[in-house]
Design a protein around this motif. Structure first.
Motif, mmCIF file in Angstrom:
data_model
loop_
_atom_site.group_PDB
_atom_site.id
_atom_site.type_symbol
_atom_site.label_atom_id
_atom_site.label_comp_id
_atom_site.label_asym_id
_atom_site.label_seq_id
_atom_site.Cartn_x
_atom_site.Cartn_y
_atom_site.Cartn_z
ATOM 1 N N MET A 131 22.601 18.545 -14.998
ATOM 2 C CA MET A 131 22.554 20.130 -14.721
ATOM 3 C C MET A 131 23.718 20.123 -13.781
ATOM 4 S SD MET A 131 19.258 22.696 -15.296
ATOM 5 C CE MET A 131 19.818 23.994 -14.819
ATOM 6 N N ILE A 132 23.059 19.521 -12.261
ATOM 7 C CA ILE A 132 23.425 19.801 -11.053
ATOM 8 C C ILE A 132 24.845 18.686 -10.816
ATOM 9 C CG2 ILE A 132 23.204 19.681 -8.367
ATOM 10 C CD1 ILE A 132 21.474 21.863 -10.564
ATOM 11 N N GLY A 133 24.734 17.785 -11.098
ATOM 12 C CA GLY A 133 26.236 16.836 -11.032
ATOM 13 C C GLY A 133 25.471 15.472 -10.412
ATOM 14 N N PHE A 134 24.398 15.345 -9.832
ATOM 15 C CA PHE A 134 24.163 14.490 -8.853
ATOM 16 C C PHE A 134 24.494 13.015 -10.074
ATOM 17 C CE2 PHE A 134 20.866 17.294 -7.373
ATOM 18 C CZ PHE A 134 20.785 16.834 -5.826
ATOM 19 N N ALA A 135 24.283 11.892 -8.399
ATOM 20 C CA ALA A 135 25.404 10.766 -8.992
ATOM 21 C C ALA A 135 24.656 9.612 -9.666
ATOM 22 C CB ALA A 135 25.786 9.627 -7.912
ATOM 23 N N PRO A 136 24.570 8.563 -10.296
ATOM 24 C CA PRO A 136 23.694 7.989 -11.198
ATOM 25 C C PRO A 136 22.763 7.887 -10.114
ATOM 26 C CG PRO A 136 25.331 7.027 -11.872
ATOM 27 C CD PRO A 136 26.040 8.196 -10.431
ATOM 28 N N HIS A 137 22.191 7.270 -8.478
ATOM 29 C CA HIS A 137 22.049 6.818 -7.821
ATOM 30 C C HIS A 137 21.423 7.266 -6.737
ATOM 31 C CE1 HIS A 137 21.607 3.505 -10.196
ATOM 32 N NE2 HIS A 137 22.530 2.966 -10.228
ATOM 33 N N ALA A 138 21.665 8.994 -7.146
ATOM 34 C CA ALA A 138 21.377 9.871 -5.995
ATOM 35 C C ALA A 138 20.001 10.586 -5.938
ATOM 36 C CB ALA A 138 22.406 11.332 -5.237
ATOM 37 N N ALA A 139 19.310 10.990 -4.786
ATOM 38 C CA ALA A 139 18.134 12.037 -4.905
ATOM 39 C C ALA A 139 17.912 12.899 -3.705
ATOM 40 C CB ALA A 139 17.227 11.438 -4.998
ATOM 41 N N SER A 140 17.588 13.640 -4.101
ATOM 42 C CA SER A 140 16.934 14.559 -2.908
ATOM 43 C C SER A 140 16.507 14.178 -1.868
ATOM 44 C CB SER A 140 16.958 16.288 -3.536
ATOM 45 O OG SER A 140 17.699 16.332 -4.451
ATOM 46 N N THR A 141 15.224 13.579 -2.593
ATOM 47 C CA THR A 141 13.412 13.129 -1.822
ATOM 48 C C THR A 141 13.595 11.940 -2.191
ATOM 49 O OG1 THR A 141 12.498 14.300 -2.621
ATOM 50 C CG2 THR A 141 13.461 15.564 -0.740
ATOM 51 N N VAL A 142 12.932 11.096 -1.916
ATOM 52 C CA VAL A 142 11.674 10.230 -1.833
ATOM 53 C C VAL A 142 10.216 10.294 -1.064
ATOM 54 C CG1 VAL A 142 11.564 8.163 -2.071
ATOM 55 C CG2 VAL A 142 14.052 8.535 -2.496
ATOM 56 N N ALA A 143 9.090 10.816 -2.100
ATOM 57 C CA ALA A 143 8.173 10.865 -1.317
ATOM 58 C C ALA A 143 7.757 9.665 -1.446
ATOM 59 C CB ALA A 143 7.999 12.181 -2.181
ATOM 60 N N ILE A 144 6.804 9.953 -0.426
ATOM 61 C CA ILE A 144 5.910 8.725 -0.164
ATOM 62 C C ILE A 144 3.983 8.734 -0.018
ATOM 63 C CG2 ILE A 144 5.958 6.212 1.064
ATOM 64 C CD1 ILE A 144 8.286 7.127 1.734
ATOM 65 N N SER A 145 3.516 7.558 -0.800
ATOM 66 C CA SER A 145 2.124 8.788 -0.778
ATOM 67 C C SER A 145 2.056 7.313 0.528
ATOM 68 C CB SER A 145 1.391 8.510 -1.126
ATOM 69 O OG SER A 145 0.324 8.811 -2.084
ATOM 70 N N LEU A 146 0.556 6.957 0.629
ATOM 71 C CA LEU A 146 0.154 5.940 1.773
ATOM 72 C C LEU A 146 -1.429 5.753 0.879
ATOM 73 C CD1 LEU A 146 2.103 5.832 5.611
ATOM 74 C CD2 LEU A 146 2.323 4.774 2.823
ATOM 75 N N GLY A 147 -1.822 6.776 0.523
ATOM 76 C CA GLY A 147 -3.201 6.507 0.187
ATOM 77 C C GLY A 147 -4.096 7.335 1.179
ATOM 78 N N MET A 148 -4.254 7.472 2.340
ATOM 79 C CA MET A 148 -4.312 7.730 3.430
ATOM 80 C C MET A 148 -3.858 7.955 4.473
ATOM 81 S SD MET A 148 -6.996 4.410 3.865
ATOM 82 C CE MET A 148 -8.062 4.896 5.511
ATOM 83 N N ASP A 149 -4.422 8.729 5.344
ATOM 84 C CA ASP A 149 -3.109 9.266 6.676
ATOM 85 C C ASP A 149 -3.397 8.312 7.488
ATOM 86 O OD1 ASP A 149 -1.756 11.164 7.601
ATOM 87 O OD2 ASP A 149 -3.287 12.635 8.802
ATOM 88 N N GLN A 150 -3.965 7.305 7.239
ATOM 89 C CA GLN A 150 -3.597 6.743 8.648
ATOM 90 C C GLN A 150 -2.374 5.664 8.581
ATOM 91 O OE1 GLN A 150 -7.733 4.880 8.569
ATOM 92 N NE2 GLN A 150 -8.129 6.190 9.925
ATOM 93 N N GLY A 154 0.767 -1.420 -0.167
ATOM 94 C CA GLY A 154 0.357 0.160 0.004
ATOM 95 C C GLY A 154 0.947 1.354 0.389
ATOM 96 N N VAL A 155 1.927 1.184 -0.769
ATOM 97 C CA VAL A 155 3.032 2.484 -0.285
ATOM 98 C C VAL A 155 3.063 2.761 -1.793
ATOM 99 C CG1 VAL A 155 5.123 3.074 -0.157
ATOM 100 C CG2 VAL A 155 3.405 1.861 2.110
ATOM 101 N N ARG A 156 3.037 3.675 -1.585
ATOM 102 C CA ARG A 156 3.206 4.614 -3.657
ATOM 103 C C ARG A 156 4.276 5.573 -3.200
ATOM 104 N NH1 ARG A 156 -1.376 7.159 -5.102
ATOM 105 N NH2 ARG A 156 -1.899 6.698 -2.752
#
Lengths: 408, 233
Positions: free
Chosen positions: A209-228, A90-92
């Motif tokens: 543009m920024i020179g991020f490494a191939p598998h680097a990211a600033s953030t990983v956003a996670i949605s659960l569908g609902m707030d519970q 249930g995690v996107r």
């Protein structure tokens, strides 16, 4: 139960007085439910905006990124995070690369946040692709050189759909880096601030543009569908990602002001009930003092026959409860009708839209009914009624029977 | 025939404060017993203490001094709640007028105390209908509310309500005062017949000659004291 029968029939001895009381309760309940639904709707829209546009229910980032969002603070290998997330039900999720930068058109420049996304994955955590008002969402071609931005930002820098802009940002090596892009789409969200400051493009473009490494990211956003279950997932992620140099924050951690506002709004419920039903309470006290005065002899006769003092109190509480329950039914019915209509058309607050939009609420508020909060409020109303009737009821149960029976 | 004491009143005193806060001894040291099965009238001029005496025996009021024992229970030892339960289980009351609960029908009024006692529905109905029949209350009246009944009909329903619980003692305070003489006489005859048939004790407060004539014992009060106590054959 005979006392319930007496109580029910007694409220119709003086129908006009009973209907005045019922109307007072109904107006109070109608107002209360309407205001709470509006507040909840507003609150929900603020929270939804915070969740959808600002990193999902949970956000994984490099340790310290939330306090100081610089490009060097990264999730160095997002694949580790993705593997953990893929194992949860249930995690996107979607990864983003973020960098402060400058957008320039032929006419104007503005400071922005450049956000690099995977156009296929991003809709799993963000509604942006559905908020495009002109043009289209990003294509799947990572080298297409296209951006989407807020319509407000486009207006601010004087750029139209299909025209070219230049994005400039600092490379990780300290050099300035720039790239030319075509505006593929314009969006309008509930947040004016977001619309004026975010430019979205392919992750591959930002990475280059920024020179991020191939598998680097600033953030990983996670949605659960609902707030519970947000805190449970946060705890699990923290446990599984310990030692990988990341922080796992919920939207509540990232938006303390919003949490405070939500709590203030809940407090508003209590204040509303107290204000609205203090007036109703005094009307009830007044009416029940009259009721008792009119029926002193009858109460005396009943007590003489063996009705206990507690049963006299119960009788009056039941009378009050019947009046209030009818009032609640009428008030809640009217409120349900209003909310039903209001839910379909929304409450258009265009006149105040700028202020609301700044907070991320949008110009049209849709009411939200939180049954638990409404039930709590109605429970508080019943308690207030109980307190209002307590004095006359206790007074009635303490009559000296002989005095009561000699009352004309 | 009357046998052991159902009511025993010992050195009973009730002092009221009148409007100018002057103490008035409404009952002034009465000793008095009523045996089970009696049909007794307490008579006397206005202010002699008849109603006060009945109220004290009925635990509707508390004495300033002295003791009231009814059915072996010292009423002074009971809490308000226990007094209510005692009245429900042991006593029946018939008052002068406006006796009934206006929002209930005649039938509902008569079964009111049975409901409080928790008597099952079938038994309630049987008892109420039996009392109504014995008091000559027609079927068509049972569903009417008090406002739709005549004074005599209301008083008969009140008597039925007092009787259905099968109390040990019925206290009737001026029960004929609001009735015409014919209706009053008929009701008194019914009460006397009930007394003879069931042995229920009746204690009246009255200055109505009809009641006094039918009483088998007449206690006369004057200034809160027993002036005479006469048993008739």
């Amino acid at each position: 139960m005979i006392l319930a029968k007496v109580a029910w029939r007694s409220i119709w001895r003086n129908p006009r007085r009973s209907w005045v009381l019922i109307s007072a309760v109904a107006v109070g309940v109608f107002t209360y439910v309407g205001i709470v639904a509006y507040i909840d709707g507003l609150s929900l829209q603020l929270v939804r905006t915070a969740i959808e546009l600002q990193g999902g229910h949970i956000q994984v980032s490099g340790t310290g990124y939330f306090e100081n969002p610089v490009i060097r603070t990264q999730v160095t290998d997002q694949r580790i995070v993705v593997r953990v997330l893929d194992a949860l039900k249930g995690v996107r999720h979607a990864s983003q690369l973020r960098s402060p930068g400058m957008i320039s058109s032929a006419e104007q420049s503005a400071g922005v946040t450049i956000v690099g996304v995977d156009p296929m994955q991003e809709p799993a955590v963000s509604p942006l692709s559905g908020l495009i008002t002109e043009g289209d969402w990003l294509s799947n071609d990572p080298s297409a050189g296209e951006v989407v931005m807020g319509a407000a930002l486009a207006e601010r820098i004087g750029v139209l759909l299909g025209e070219r802009i230049v994005l400039t940002a600092s490379h990780l090596n300290g050099d300035m880096s720039a790239g030319a892009f075509r505006v593929r789409g314009l969006f309008t969200s509930n947040s004016a601030e977001y619309d004026k400051t975010q430019v979205i493009t392919h992750a591959a473009e930002v990475r280059a543009m920024i020179g991020f490494a191939p598998h680097a990211a600033s953030t990983v956003a996670i949605s659960l569908g609902m707030d519970q279950g947000v805190q449970e997932v946060q705890a699990e992620l923290r446990a599984r990602l310990e030692g990988h140099g990341v922080e796992v924050l919920t939207w509540r951690d990232r938006s303390p002001m919003l949490v405070m506002m939500d709590e203030l709004m809940r407090l508003t419920d209590v204040i509303l009930v107290v204000i609205l039903f203090s007036a109703v309470g005094f009307t009830l006290i007044n009416s029940f003092v009259m009721v008792i005065f009119e029926r002193i002899r009858e109460i005396g006769i009943m007590a003489a026959g063996g009705v206990r003092p507690g049963q006299v109190r119960l009788l009056l509480f039941m009378e009050a409860a019947f009046v209030v329950l009818i009032g609640i039914g009428v008030g809640a019915g009217l409120a349900a009708a209003l909310i039903g209509w209001w839910s379909s058309v929304g409450l258009d607050l265009s006149a105040f839209a700028e202020g609301l939009s700044r907070f991320g609420a949008g110009a049209v508020i849709y009411p939200s009914v939180n049954p638990e909060r409404i039930a709590t409020g109605l429970g508080m109303i019943l308690i207030m009624v109980f307190l209002a009737v307590l004095y006359p009821a206790v007074k009635a149960s303490r009559f000296k029977i002989v005095d009561a029976m000699s009352h004309a | 025939m009357p046998s052991q004491a159902l009511v025993k009143v010992t050195r009973l005193v009730k002092v009221y404060q009148d409007g100018s806060h002057v103490p008035v001894r409404a009952i002034d040291g009465i000793d008095f017993t009523v045996a089970a099965g009696e049909f007794t009238a307490v008579a006397g001029p206005s202010g002699s203490g008849k109603t006060t005496l009945l109220n004290l025996i009925g635990s509707l009021d508390t004495p300033t001094e002295g003791q009231v024992i009814v059915a072996g229970q010292d009423l002074g030892q009971l809490s308000r709640r226990a007094r209510a339960d005692f009245r429900l289980r042991n006593l029946g009351f018939i008052f002068q007028s406006h006796n009934l609960i206006p929002v209930l029908s005649a039938h509902e009024n008569a079964e009111f105390n049975l409901l409080l006692q928790g008597v099952p529905a079938l038994e309630r109905r049987a008892r109420v209908l039996a009392e109504f029949a014995s008091l000559g209350i027609e079927e068509e009246l049972t569903r009417r509310r008090p406002a739709k009944l005549s004074g005599g009909q209301q008083q008969r329903v009140a008597i039925a309500r007092a009787l259905v619980t099968r109390p040990k003692l019925i206290l009737a305070d001026e029960p004929t005062a609001s009735l015409d003489s014919k209706t009053g006489a008929r009701l008194l005859d019914k009460m006397r017949a009930l007394n003879q048939r069931t042995g229920i004790t009746f204690l009246f407060s009255t200055h109505d000659p009809m009641v006094i004539d039918r009483a088998r014992r007449l206690v006369t009060l004057r200034d809160g004291r027993i002036a005479s106590d006469e048993t008739r054959l």
